[in-house]
Scaffold this motif. Structure first.
Motif, PDB file in Angstrom:
ATOM      1  N   ASN A   1     -34.701  -0.199  23.196  1.00  0.00           N
ATOM      2  CA  ASN A   1     -34.241   0.539  22.016  1.00  0.00           C
ATOM      3  C   ASN A   1     -34.804   1.944  22.107  1.00  0.00           C
ATOM      4  O   ASN A   1     -36.027   2.138  22.145  1.00  0.00           O
ATOM      5  CB  ASN A   1     -34.723  -0.145  20.741  1.00  0.00           C
ATOM      6  N   GLY A   2     -33.933   2.937  22.126  1.00  0.00           N
ATOM      7  CA  GLY A   2     -34.365   4.327  22.188  1.00  0.00           C
ATOM      8  C   GLY A   2     -33.844   5.107  21.007  1.00  0.00           C
ATOM      9  O   GLY A   2     -32.636   5.175  20.786  1.00  0.00           O
ATOM     10  N   GLY A   3     -34.759   5.665  20.219  1.00  0.00           N
ATOM     11  CA  GLY A   3     -34.315   6.419  19.060  1.00  0.00           C
ATOM     12  C   GLY A   3     -35.436   7.232  18.451  1.00  0.00           C
ATOM     13  O   GLY A   3     -36.596   7.160  18.869  1.00  0.00           O
ATOM     14  N   ILE A   4     -35.102   8.004  17.451  1.00  0.00           N
ATOM     15  CA  ILE A   4     -36.067   8.782  16.695  1.00  0.00           C
ATOM     16  C   ILE A   4     -35.780   8.576  15.208  1.00  0.00           C
ATOM     17  O   ILE A   4     -34.682   8.125  14.840  1.00  0.00           O
ATOM     18  CB  ILE A   4     -36.009  10.285  17.045  1.00  0.00           C
ATOM     19  N   ILE A   5     -36.773   8.895  14.373  1.00  0.00           N
ATOM     20  CA  ILE A   5     -36.615   8.723  12.929  1.00  0.00           C
ATOM     21  C   ILE A   5     -37.006  10.029  12.238  1.00  0.00           C
ATOM     22  O   ILE A   5     -38.188  10.242  11.911  1.00  0.00           O
ATOM     23  CB  ILE A   5     -37.488   7.565  12.409  1.00  0.00           C
ATOM     24  N   PRO A   6     -36.069  10.936  12.021  1.00  0.00           N
ATOM     25  CA  PRO A   6     -36.365  12.121  11.201  1.00  0.00           C
ATOM     26  C   PRO A   6     -36.701  11.692   9.772  1.00  0.00           C
ATOM     27  O   PRO A   6     -35.959  10.923   9.159  1.00  0.00           O
ATOM     28  CB  PRO A   6     -35.073  12.929  11.263  1.00  0.00           C
ATOM     29  N   THR A   7     -37.828  12.194   9.256  1.00  0.00           N
ATOM     30  CA  THR A   7     -38.328  11.749   7.958  1.00  0.00           C
ATOM     31  C   THR A   7     -38.735  12.945   7.109  1.00  0.00           C
ATOM     32  O   THR A   7     -39.362  13.887   7.607  1.00  0.00           O
ATOM     33  CB  THR A   7     -39.529  10.802   8.145  1.00  0.00           C
ATOM     34  N   TRP A   8     -38.400  12.879   5.829  1.00  0.00           N
ATOM     35  CA  TRP A   8     -38.832  13.871   4.857  1.00  0.00           C
ATOM     36  C   TRP A   8     -39.757  13.186   3.862  1.00  0.00           C
ATOM     37  O   TRP A   8     -39.310  12.401   3.008  1.00  0.00           O
ATOM     38  CB  TRP A   8     -37.639  14.492   4.147  1.00  0.00           C
ATOM     39  N   ASP A   9     -41.059  13.439   3.996  1.00  0.00           N
ATOM     40  CA  ASP A   9     -42.064  12.857   3.114  1.00  0.00           C
ATOM     41  C   ASP A   9     -42.389  13.868   2.030  1.00  0.00           C
ATOM     42  O   ASP A   9     -43.162  14.806   2.258  1.00  0.00           O
ATOM     43  CB  ASP A   9     -43.308  12.478   3.923  1.00  0.00           C
ATOM     44  N   ASN A  10     -41.791  13.653   0.851  1.00  0.00           N
ATOM     45  CA  ASN A  10     -41.950  14.594  -0.265  1.00  0.00           C
ATOM     46  C   ASN A  10     -41.635  16.026   0.163  1.00  0.00           C
ATOM     47  O   ASN A  10     -42.370  16.976  -0.139  1.00  0.00           O
ATOM     48  CB  ASN A  10     -43.354  14.500  -0.841  1.00  0.00           C
ATOM     49  N   GLY A  11     -40.559  16.160   0.916  1.00  0.00           N
ATOM     50  CA  GLY A  11     -40.088  17.464   1.350  1.00  0.00           C
ATOM     51  C   GLY A  11     -40.677  17.936   2.665  1.00  0.00           C
ATOM     52  O   GLY A  11     -40.153  18.891   3.261  1.00  0.00           O
ATOM     53  N   LYS A  12     -41.730  17.302   3.148  1.00  0.00           N
ATOM     54  CA  LYS A  12     -42.340  17.696   4.416  1.00  0.00           C
ATOM     55  C   LYS A  12     -41.666  16.931   5.552  1.00  0.00           C
ATOM     56  O   LYS A  12     -41.637  15.712   5.568  1.00  0.00           O
ATOM     57  CB  LYS A  12     -43.837  17.405   4.393  1.00  0.00           C
ATOM     58  N   PHE A  13     -41.139  17.694   6.532  1.00  0.00           N
ATOM     59  CA  PHE A  13     -40.399  17.060   7.620  1.00  0.00           C
ATOM     60  C   PHE A  13     -41.343  16.551   8.711  1.00  0.00           C
ATOM     61  O   PHE A  13     -42.270  17.245   9.134  1.00  0.00           O
ATOM     62  CB  PHE A  13     -39.400  18.045   8.235  1.00  0.00           C
ATOM     63  N   GLU A  14     -41.101  15.332   9.158  1.00  0.00           N
ATOM     64  CA  GLU A  14     -41.793  14.729  10.296  1.00  0.00           C
ATOM     65  C   GLU A  14     -40.758  13.940  11.087  1.00  0.00           C
ATOM     66  O   GLU A  14     -39.769  13.433  10.533  1.00  0.00           O
ATOM     67  CB  GLU A  14     -42.901  13.777   9.832  1.00  0.00           C
ATOM     68  N   TRP A  15     -40.986  13.844  12.399  1.00  0.00           N
ATOM     69  CA  TRP A  15     -40.134  12.954  13.176  1.00  0.00           C
ATOM     70  C   TRP A  15     -41.013  11.858  13.781  1.00  0.00           C
ATOM     71  O   TRP A  15     -42.138  12.097  14.218  1.00  0.00           O
ATOM     72  CB  TRP A  15     -39.342  13.697  14.247  1.00  0.00           C
ATOM     73  N   LEU A  16     -40.489  10.669  13.791  1.00  0.00           N
ATOM     74  CA  LEU A  16     -41.221   9.500  14.269  1.00  0.00           C
ATOM     75  C   LEU A  16     -40.511   8.909  15.473  1.00  0.00           C
ATOM     76  O   LEU A  16     -39.281   8.857  15.523  1.00  0.00           O
ATOM     77  CB  LEU A  16     -41.315   8.444  13.162  1.00  0.00           C
TER      78      LEU A  16
END
Length: 546
Positions: A296-311
C-alpha cells in the motif's frame, strides 16, 4: 512269338473302337444328373482350450496424492480489557435462530447486573437489533462506587445493490474521585461525581455489489454529544467517506476523505473556555495485492486546526514461505484527537480540560507473521514511534491528588515491541497470549513518562469443554511506572496482576447458568495512583434465550 504279339494288339484295337462308339451317341437326348446321395458338410469338432488360472501379484506400492489445505485460522488484534459480561452484537447478515435474550445476575460489592438483546427482521431485507445493559458496584473505600448504563439500536435495510444502515445509542457512566486522603478531607459525594453521558447517532450507506466500474463506497456520518454533568459539554460531527476502485485482479485505488469537527465548552473552571478542535484528512493510496505480495503506497494530507501536515501511509507484506511466514514492514502516520471523550475513556478520573491538543504519531515498523501447522499463529513486530504532543496523565497535586490533569510532551520517542501467539481450533478452543514493551525516551517537558505502562502481558482462554459447558479465562499483568505526587516528587508505583475465570452451563435450549470470578489473586493494584481496584469479586446469574 506271333501269338504273343497278336493278343496285345487285338486288345488295343478293341478298346479304340469301343471308345469311338460311345462318342457318337445321340446328341439330341437331354443331359441329366442322377444324384444317388446328398452331401452334408460338417465342421470338425472344436477342441476346448483349458486355461490354468494363476494368482495376481499384489501391488504393494502406495499412491500419494499431494494436496494442500490452507490452515483455517483467524487473526485478531487483541486489546487487554477487564472481564465483563456484554450484550451480544449479532451479525446483521445472518439469522441466528434464537435471537432474543435476557441475562441477569448479582455479585459481591452489591453488584446487580442485567443485559438484554432483541432482534427483528429477516436479515435479508431488513434487520434491527436492540440491546442494553446495566451494572453498578459499591467498593469498601468511601465513594468507591461505579455505575454504567447503555442502550443502543442498530438497523440495516438491504436493497438490491446497497445497504442503508444506522445506529442510535445513549450511555451513562458514573465514577467518583475517591483517590484522596480520607483522614484529611471530607468531600460531599456529589462534588466528587464524574457523570459522563454520551448520545451517539450514526448513518451510512454502502454498496453490496460492485458496479460495472468496480467501485466500492461506504460513507458514514456520525454525531456524538458527550458531557460531564455541570463540568463539560462536547459535541462532534464526523464525516468519513472511503471510496475504492479496482483495476483488474491486483490493483486498487483507495481514497478516503474524513472531517472530524469538535466543539468543547468547560463549565467548572475559574475562567471557562470554548475550544474548536477540527481535523480534516484526505488519504489516497494505490494498492497492489497478490497471493505472495501486498503493498500500500499513499500519503495523508492533514489539516490539524488549520495547520497543514502530511503523513506517510506506506506498508507491505511479503510471503517468505507459502502458508508459513510473512514479512511485514511499514512507514505510517496518524493523528489522534485528544477530545475530552477520548481521554476519559482512558482515564475516567480526568479533571476538566483547559484546552485540547492532538497527537501526531509517525511509526516505522517491521516484523513477521507465521502460521505453524493448522492452528498456531504467531505475530512479532518491532517499531520506532515518534509522538508530538503526547498527553501524560499526572495527579493534580493542587486538588489533593483526587483527579488527573494533562501534561503534553512536545516530542517523545518510543521503542515498541509487540508479540502475540494464538492456538485456534475452530470455535471450540481458543488460546491467545500477547506481550507489549514500551520504552519512552527523549522527553523534555516532563522528567518521566508519567503513568504509562512499560510492560503489558495479556492472555485469554475460551473452551467448549462439553456441548453444554463453556469455560473461559482472562489474564492481564503490567509493570509499574512513575507518577508525580505532592511537592512535585516522583515515585514509582508497583505493577498489577489480574486473573479472571468464568463458565456458562446450558441447562436446556432456553435457560443457561453463568458465573464470573474476577481478580482471583485479590491483587489490589493501582492502575492510576490513589485509585485502588476492588480486588476479588464474583458475579453469577441466569440467561434466558428465546
Amino acid at each position: 512269338m506271333n501269338r504273343y504279339i497278336f493278343y496285345p494288339l487285338a486288345t488295343i484295337v478293341f478298346c479304340l473302337f469301343a471308345t469311338s462308339g460311345f462318342a457318337q451317341r445321340d446328341s439330341t437326348k437331354r443331359t441329366t444328373i442322377d444324384i444317388t446321395s446328398s452331401y452334408k458338410p460338417v465342421l470338425r469338432n472344436a477342441v476346448k482350450i483349458n486355461f490354468s488360472a494363476s494368482q495376481l501379484i499384489a501391488d504393494t506400492s502406495k499412491t500419494v496424492a499431494p494436496y494442500n489445505v490452507p490452515a483455517q485460522n483467524l487473526f485478531y488484534s487483541y486489546q487487554p480489557i477487564s472481564l465483563k459480561p456484554l450484550a451480544l452484537q449479532q451479525d446483521t447478515n445472518l439469522y441466528l435462530g434464537d435471537r432474543n435474550f435476557i441475562k441477569a445476575g448479582f455479585g459481591n460489592f452489591s453488584t446487580p447486573y442485567v443485559s438484554a438483546g432483541f432482534s427483528f427482521g429477516d436479515g435479508k431485507t431488513s434487520l434491527v437489533n436492540l440491546y442494553g445493559d446495566y451494572i453498578s458496584s459499591k467498593g469498601k473505600i468511601k465513594y468507591q462506587d461505579f455505575t454504567e448504563f447503555n442502550v443502543k439500536a442498530k438497523g440495516s435495510y438491504f436493497m438490491a445493490k446497497n445497504e442503508v444502515y444506522g445506529s442510535a445509542g445513549i450511555s451513562s457512566r458514573d465514577n467518583y474521585l475517591y483517590g484522596y486522603d480520607h483522614s484529611l478531607h471530607n468531600y460531599s459525594k456529589d462534588s466528587l461525581r464524574q457523570q459522563f453521558t454520551d448520545v451517539n447517532l450514526m448513518a451510512g450507506i454502502k454498496n453490496t455489489v460492485k458496479g460495472d466500474y468496480g467501485i466500492s463506497y461506504d460513507p458514514t456520518v456520525t454525531v456524538d454529544i458527550f458531557s460531564n454533568k455541570n463540568k463539560v459539554s462536547e459535541s462532534s460531527l464526523i464525516v468519513n467517506a472511503p471510496v475504492k476502485k479496482t483495476f483488474g485482479e491486483n490493483f486498487a485505488l483507495d481514497v478516503t476523505a474524513k472531517a472530524d469537527i469538535t466543539s468543547y465548552t468547560s463549565k467548572d473552571l475559574a475562567s471557562n473556555v470554548k475550544v474548536n478542535n477540527n481535523v480534516v484528512q484526505i488519504a489516497p493510496s494505490l494498492v497492489y495485492a497478490s497471493p505472495k505480495f501486498t503493498i500500500n503506497g499513499g500519503i495523508i494530507p492533514t489539516w490539524d486546526n488549520g495547520k497543514f501536515e502530511w503523513l506517510p501511509n506506506i506498508y507491505a507484506e511479503a510471503q517468505i514461505q507459502q502458508n508459513v511466514f510473512k514479512f511485514q514492514a511499514g512507514w505510517v502516520g496518524r493523528y489522534t484527537k485528544n477530545t475530552y471523550h477520548n481521554l476519559t475513556d482512558i482515564n475516567p478520573y480526568l479533571l476538566t480540560l483547559a484546552g485540547q491538543t492532538n497527537t501526531k504519531e509517525i511509526e516505522y515498523y517491521g516484523g513477521i507473521k507465521a502460521t505453524v501447522g493448522k492452528h498456531f499463529n504467531f505475530n512479532a513486530k518491532a517499531a520506532w514511534v515518534t509522538f508530538n504532543n503526547l498527553p501524560f496523565f499526572i495527579n493534580d497535586t493542587t486538588a489533593n491528588g483526587k483527579g488527573f490533569k494533562i501534561s503534553n510532551e512536545a516530542k517523545v520517542n518510543d521503542l515498541r515491541i509487540h508479540a502475540d501467539i494464538s492456538y485456534i481450533n475452530q470455535d471450540k478452543f481458543t488460546l491467545t497470549g500477547g506481550l507489549t514493551l514500551n520504552g519512552y525516551t527523549g522527553m523534555q517537558s516532563n522528567a518521566k513518562a508519567w503513568n504509562t505502562l512499560p510492560v503489558e502481558v495479556t492472555g485469554s482462554l475460551r473452551w467448549w469443554a462439553f456441548k453444554q459447558v463453556l469455560l473461559k479465562s482472562d489474564f492481564y499483568a503490567f509493570a509499574g511506572s512513575n507518577y508525580l505526587a505532592a511537592g512535585n516528587n516522583a515515585y514509582r508505583f508497583t505493577g498489577g496482576t489480574d486473573l479472571s475465570a468464568g463458565a456458562e452451563f446450558k441447562i436446556n435450549k432456553m435457560f443457561s447458568a453463568w458465573f464470573d470470578v474476577n481478580n482471583i489473586l485479590n491483587n489490589k493494584y493501582q492502575r492510576w495512583h490513589n485509585y485502588e481496584v476492588y480486588g476479588l469479586n464474583f458475579l453469577g446469574g441466569v440467561r434466558v434465550t428465546f
